[in-house]
Design a protein around this motif. Structure first.
Motif, PDB file in Angstrom:
ATOM      1  N   GLN A   2      -0.965  -1.752  33.296  1.00 22.01           N
ATOM      2  CA  GLN A   2      -2.228  -1.073  33.474  1.00 22.01           C
ATOM      3  C   GLN A   2      -2.927  -0.852  32.131  1.00 22.01           C
ATOM      4  O   GLN A   2      -2.285  -0.619  31.124  1.00 22.01           O
ATOM      5  CB  GLN A   2      -2.002   0.284  34.145  1.00 22.01           C
ATOM      6  CG  GLN A   2      -1.358   0.197  35.513  1.00 22.01           C
ATOM      7  CD  GLN A   2       0.152   0.146  35.443  1.00 22.01           C
ATOM      8  OE1 GLN A   2       0.736   0.333  34.380  1.00 22.01           O
ATOM      9  NE2 GLN A   2       0.777  -0.143  36.566  1.00 22.01           N
ATOM     10  N   GLU A  26      -7.614  -1.109  34.780  1.00 23.59           N
ATOM     11  CA  GLU A  26      -7.132  -2.406  35.256  1.00 23.59           C
ATOM     12  C   GLU A  26      -5.650  -2.305  35.598  1.00 23.59           C
ATOM     13  O   GLU A  26      -4.916  -1.525  35.000  1.00 23.59           O
ATOM     14  CB  GLU A  26      -7.314  -3.475  34.173  1.00 23.59           C
ATOM     15  CG  GLU A  26      -8.762  -3.755  33.810  1.00 23.59           C
ATOM     16  CD  GLU A  26      -8.868  -4.754  32.667  1.00 23.59           C
ATOM     17  OE1 GLU A  26      -7.827  -5.164  32.128  1.00 23.59           O
ATOM     18  OE2 GLU A  26     -10.001  -5.120  32.309  1.00 23.59           O
ATOM     19  N   GLY A  27      -5.236  -3.096  36.571  1.00 27.12           N
ATOM     20  CA  GLY A  27      -3.817  -3.215  36.849  1.00 27.12           C
ATOM     21  C   GLY A  27      -3.238  -2.208  37.809  1.00 27.12           C
ATOM     22  O   GLY A  27      -2.012  -2.131  37.965  1.00 27.12           O
TER      23      GLY A  27
END
Lengths: 110, 113
Positions: A2, A26-27
């Motif tokens: 992340q 993100e992630g």
């Protein structure tokens, strides 16, 4: 893995001007998202908290607002900045207990 | 409002020495966490201790929790110049369904080479 992004890194704005700070993660999906403000040499004050798209809790009355238009996007805004809005703004995300912070935006209102 | 209060506000030690800082809080907690912040950067999670735990270790870090005194301590052993940072405790209150943290004002640690 992340990653959390914040921009801009620094910002100098005149009193009365608008503000938009962006945070993206993100992630991960469906994270809890947070906006904090940190005054110089102080701890963190929680400004806004979101558990999902369009769901925003405001923690303190103030000149700022927050929005979450997408699952991993959190935006901090103001229509008219005040001198007292100066500070270090941090975005964070969490799934459960541990929070992961972005690099922060230093805002100076002149 | 701030739940945790760190003590001391600032600490200066020589490289190789141990650094100890304390955190007191006011209401019952689910867990207590310690974070580090290097100057002008975001916070980094160090360690979490739950309300039913009394001590936890992670590398050179040792955290204790005394729920009867509503206090916690963070010990950094054999300090290094890279440990220079501000350290914050943060609590998750008990009996709440969210994970909002309440942060203290922090302890600024300076490790002299």
């Amino acid at each position: 893995s992340q990653t959390i992004h914040q921009w801009p890194a620094t910002l100098v704005q005149p009193v009365g001007s608008p503000l938009s700070l962006e945070c993206t993660v993100e992630g991960t999906s469906n994270p809890n998202l947070y906006w904090y403000r940190q005054a110089a040499g102080r701890g963190l004050q929680l400004l806004f908290y979101s558990v999902g798209i369009g769901q925003i809790s405001s923690e303190v009355p103030q000149n700022l607002s927050a929005s979450r238009p997408q699952d991993r996007q959190f935006i901090l805004s103001s229509k008219k900045l005040l001198l007292s809005d100066s500070g270090f703004y941090l975005c964070a995300w969490s799934r459960y207990n541990e929070q992961f912070f972005g690099p922060g935006t230093r805002l100076t209102v002149l | 409002s701030q739940q945790g209060e760190e003590d001391p506000q600032a600490l200066s030690i020589q490289e190789g020495e141990n650094a100890t800082m304390n955190c007191s809080y006011k209401t019952s907690i689910n867990n207590l966490q310690w974070y580090r912040q290097n100057s002008g950067r975001g916070l980094v999670h160090l360690i979490l201790i739950r309300s039913n735990e009394r001590e936890k270790h992670s590398g050179r870090l040792r955290v204790t929790l005394d729920t009867s005194k509503k206090s916690s301590s963070l010990l950094i052993t054999a300090s290094r110049a890279a440990d220079t940072a501000s350290y914050f405790c943060a609590t998750v209150p008990a009996f709440r369904g969210d994970y909002k943290l309440s942060f203290g004002a922090g302890t600024t640690v300076t490790v002299r080479a």
